[in-house]
Design a protein around this motif. Structure first.
Motif, PDB file in Angstrom:
ATOM      1  N   GLN A  71      -4.095   1.512  -6.068  1.00 60.80           N
ATOM      2  CA  GLN A  71      -4.039   1.693  -4.615  1.00 60.80           C
ATOM      3  C   GLN A  71      -5.088   0.843  -3.888  1.00 60.80           C
ATOM      4  O   GLN A  71      -6.249   0.841  -4.248  1.00 60.80           O
ATOM      5  N   ILE A 107       6.129  13.866   3.220  1.00 63.27           N
ATOM      6  CA  ILE A 107       6.604  12.493   3.021  1.00 63.27           C
ATOM      7  C   ILE A 107       8.118  12.503   2.798  1.00 63.27           C
ATOM      8  O   ILE A 107       8.847  11.697   3.374  1.00 63.27           O
ATOM      9  N   TYR A 108       8.583  13.440   1.972  1.00 67.65           N
ATOM     10  CA  TYR A 108      10.030  13.515   1.684  1.00 67.65           C
ATOM     11  C   TYR A 108      10.811  13.715   2.972  1.00 67.65           C
ATOM     12  O   TYR A 108      11.790  13.012   3.240  1.00 67.65           O
ATOM     13  N   PRO A 139      -0.891   4.351 -10.578  1.00 68.30           N
ATOM     14  CA  PRO A 139      -0.792   4.068  -9.137  1.00 68.30           C
ATOM     15  C   PRO A 139      -2.120   4.351  -8.420  1.00 68.30           C
ATOM     16  O   PRO A 139      -2.499   3.634  -7.497  1.00 68.30           O
ATOM     17  N   ASN A 180       0.826  -1.216   0.000  1.00 68.70           N
ATOM     18  CA  ASN A 180       0.000   0.000   0.000  1.00 68.70           C
ATOM     19  C   ASN A 180       0.858   1.263   0.000  1.00 68.70           C
ATOM     20  O   ASN A 180       0.646   2.170  -0.804  1.00 68.70           O
ATOM     21  N   PHE A 181       1.825   1.317   0.937  1.00 67.44           N
ATOM     22  CA  PHE A 181       2.647   2.527   1.051  1.00 67.44           C
ATOM     23  C   PHE A 181       3.567   2.678  -0.164  1.00 67.44           C
ATOM     24  O   PHE A 181       3.763   3.782  -0.673  1.00 67.44           O
ATOM     25  N   VAL A 182       4.133   1.578  -0.608  1.00 68.97           N
ATOM     26  CA  VAL A 182       5.006   1.623  -1.791  1.00 68.97           C
ATOM     27  C   VAL A 182       4.228   2.168  -2.995  1.00 68.97           C
ATOM     28  O   VAL A 182       4.696   3.052  -3.711  1.00 68.97           O
ATOM     29  N   ASN A 183       3.021   1.645  -3.189  1.00 64.73           N
ATOM     30  CA  ASN A 183       2.209   2.118  -4.310  1.00 64.73           C
ATOM     31  C   ASN A 183       1.893   3.608  -4.180  1.00 64.73           C
ATOM     32  O   ASN A 183       1.848   4.337  -5.168  1.00 64.73           O
ATOM     33  N   TYR A 184       1.694   4.055  -2.932  1.00 65.41           N
ATOM     34  CA  TYR A 184       1.411   5.478  -2.708  1.00 65.41           C
ATOM     35  C   TYR A 184       2.638   6.341  -3.053  1.00 65.41           C
ATOM     36  O   TYR A 184       2.493   7.466  -3.545  1.00 65.41           O
ATOM     37  N   LEU A 185       3.825   5.802  -2.833  1.00 67.95           N
ATOM     38  CA  LEU A 185       5.041   6.521  -3.257  1.00 67.95           C
ATOM     39  C   LEU A 185       5.152   6.559  -4.781  1.00 67.95           C
ATOM     40  O   LEU A 185       5.557   7.566  -5.362  1.00 67.95           O
ATOM     41  N   TYR A 186       4.760   5.442  -5.436  1.00 67.34           N
ATOM     42  CA  TYR A 186       4.694   5.469  -6.909  1.00 67.34           C
ATOM     43  C   TYR A 186       3.789   6.618  -7.353  1.00 67.34           C
ATOM     44  O   TYR A 186       4.069   7.306  -8.329  1.00 67.34           O
ATOM     45  N   GLN A 187       2.692   6.791  -6.617  1.00 70.17           N
ATOM     46  CA  GLN A 187       1.746   7.833  -7.008  1.00 70.17           C
ATOM     47  C   GLN A 187       2.362   9.228  -6.891  1.00 70.17           C
ATOM     48  O   GLN A 187       2.123  10.089  -7.741  1.00 70.17           O
ATOM     49  N   GLN A 188       3.154   9.444  -5.853  1.00 72.54           N
ATOM     50  CA  GLN A 188       3.815  10.750  -5.716  1.00 72.54           C
ATOM     51  C   GLN A 188       4.756  10.969  -6.904  1.00 72.54           C
ATOM     52  O   GLN A 188       4.814  12.062  -7.478  1.00 72.54           O
ATOM     53  N   ALA A 189       5.502   9.917  -7.262  1.00 69.20           N
ATOM     54  CA  ALA A 189       6.412  10.016  -8.411  1.00 69.20           C
ATOM     55  C   ALA A 189       5.612  10.326  -9.675  1.00 69.20           C
ATOM     56  O   ALA A 189       6.020  11.148 -10.509  1.00 69.20           O
ATOM     57  N   TYR A 190       4.457   9.656  -9.809  1.00 69.19           N
ATOM     58  CA  TYR A 190       3.572   9.867 -10.961  1.00 69.19           C
ATOM     59  C   TYR A 190       3.121  11.327 -11.037  1.00 69.19           C
ATOM     60  O   TYR A 190       3.152  11.959 -12.098  1.00 69.19           O
ATOM     61  N   GLU A 191       2.721  11.865  -9.881  1.00 69.60           N
ATOM     62  CA  GLU A 191       2.236  13.249  -9.838  1.00 69.60           C
ATOM     63  C   GLU A 191       3.354  14.248 -10.147  1.00 69.60           C
ATOM     64  O   GLU A 191       3.135  15.248 -10.833  1.00 69.60           O
ATOM     65  N   GLN A 231       3.750  16.064  -0.508  1.00 67.71           N
ATOM     66  CA  GLN A 231       4.995  15.403  -0.927  1.00 67.71           C
ATOM     67  C   GLN A 231       6.180  15.832  -0.065  1.00 67.71           C
ATOM     68  O   GLN A 231       7.062  15.031   0.242  1.00 67.71           O
TER      69      GLN A 231
END
Lengths: 253, 253
Positions: B211, A238-239, B207, A168-179, A235
């Motif tokens: 999710q 999280i960073y 992503p 779940n958290f890893v996928n959410y980080l993918y989403q930040q990268a996506y954004e 972001q």
């Protein structure tokens, strides 16, 4: 030959139905669904029932439904002293009704109905109250998977939390990268090989060995320039949180 | 035929040397390393030099060294008006010395010396100050990779930050999962198929679409039980920060 019935029509139920139906040493006796049309897996329609009170006798009843309804459904069975298992990582074995023997059959994977998946490489975590039931569940699991583990309820809870981090958290980080890509008119395609390689690395290295990046190297100048770059508050939080944690961890080594 | 020389002996230099040496349309003229024994790639020893002042003339000089030394090394070249590029995601094109034409040749991947990797699927991000140099760098990149992108310095910075999320931070989450497994005497093997599937899902889904999990579903009871379970402060901070962010994001949808 092991006989089973499945209670449920969600993602996991869907994949279990397909896998059990295709296996020559497993008899899928019945599938219970409140709404029969929810069952889209290939299965003889006569096997689908919406009557929870007249389920035929089988070796294992597998409850594959939302966490919140497991206790309730298990208490509605009209039979007694049969082996009833649920498939959830996040629910204790104790929520199952006392009138039947309890067990767990937890495949640790993220399922989607529209994506075919082979159980062969999916770890299945087994728990039971006695040795005979543990053996039966292990035998059933080994018919469909190469990776079968006996896992206590406490360990299963730990696994479930670990899976939240790793999925779940890893996928959410993918989403930040996506954004970040979208905001800067960059194709997310550029990051996909890196995402795959990051996942593949921990097959042969420990995550500790695989760790790289500015925080691992203690490159505070680069960290500062990344923080200045991030205008999105979400972001930035999280960073900062993850960078601080990696910096502190690196200090301890 | 494109002629290149590489300045550096680190992970990326190592893989570039191996790839260029093997390519029939690329001539790797020289490799500069302060310490010649650092070069473990298969290469004619006569091509290795530790003399930065007598490099032969080539089409492209590729500086593949630590970020902090790029500016200094680029200013030490004795030649002028040649094409000099660096390979870093985190460093501006402007740090390169003004006496030569500047460019970027940035392969976006995480490299380890002891793990072979094919450039074919590694995206290479190109930047140059004029069209001719951009064409030359694009041609060179296309000889070794199927994915070549022209990316501005600002976009490259964004990509670098995005890569920290998708690689460094993701790997750090794997590590938390690893530690939770260790603390509960569970094999990390159980999580590996989930880690691979999580990475594979975003090849075909966004992503956002991929999710799942308690925070996405707003399952506060389960979140509370996970927080109660986590006795490690570092993990609890990460869990709370990411869960809060997912909850807030889900509210906006």
């Amino acid at each position: 030959m092991i006989t089973v019935s499945i209670i449920g029509s969600g993602n996991l139920a869907h994949h279990l139905i397909q896998t059990f139906e295709a296996h020559k040493n497993i008899v899928l006796q019945e599938v219970f669904a409140r709404n029969k049309t929810n069952i889209i897996a290939k299965i003889d329609k006569a096997k689908i029932t919406s009557d929870l009170n007249n389920l035929k006798e089988v070796d294992v009843y597998i409850i594959a439904i939302s966490d919140d309804y497991i206790a309730d459904v298990s208490s509605q069975f009209s039979f007694e002293n049969k082996l009833v298992v649920h498939t959830s990582g996040g629910v204790s074995i104790s929520v199952l009704s006392d009138k039947n023997r309890k067990g767990i059959f937890y495949p640790l994977q993220s399922f989607s109905k529209n994506k075919n998946i082979s159980f062969e490489n999916i770890p299945i975590c087994i728990e039971a109250e006695n040795e005979t039931d543990a053996k039966l569940l292990t035998a059933l699991a080994q018919l469909i998977s190469k990776s079968v583990y006996q896992v206590s309820s406490l360990q299963r809870k730990a696994l479930h939390v670990a899976a939240v981090f790793a999925n779940n958290f890893v996928n959410y980080l993918y989403q930040q990268a996506y954004e970040i890509c979208q905001d800067n008119e960059i194709s997310f395609e550029i990051l996909k090989p890196l995402i795959q390689e990051t996942a593949q690395k921990v097959i042969h290295l420990t995550p500790e060995e695989a760790q790289t990046g500015p925080a691992k190297r203690g490159n505070t100048k680069l960290i500062k320039s990344h923080e200045d770059f991030l205008s999105n508050t979400k972001q930035l939080i999280i960073y900062k949180t993850l960078t601080q944690s990696i910096l502190e961890h690196a200090k301890k080594l």
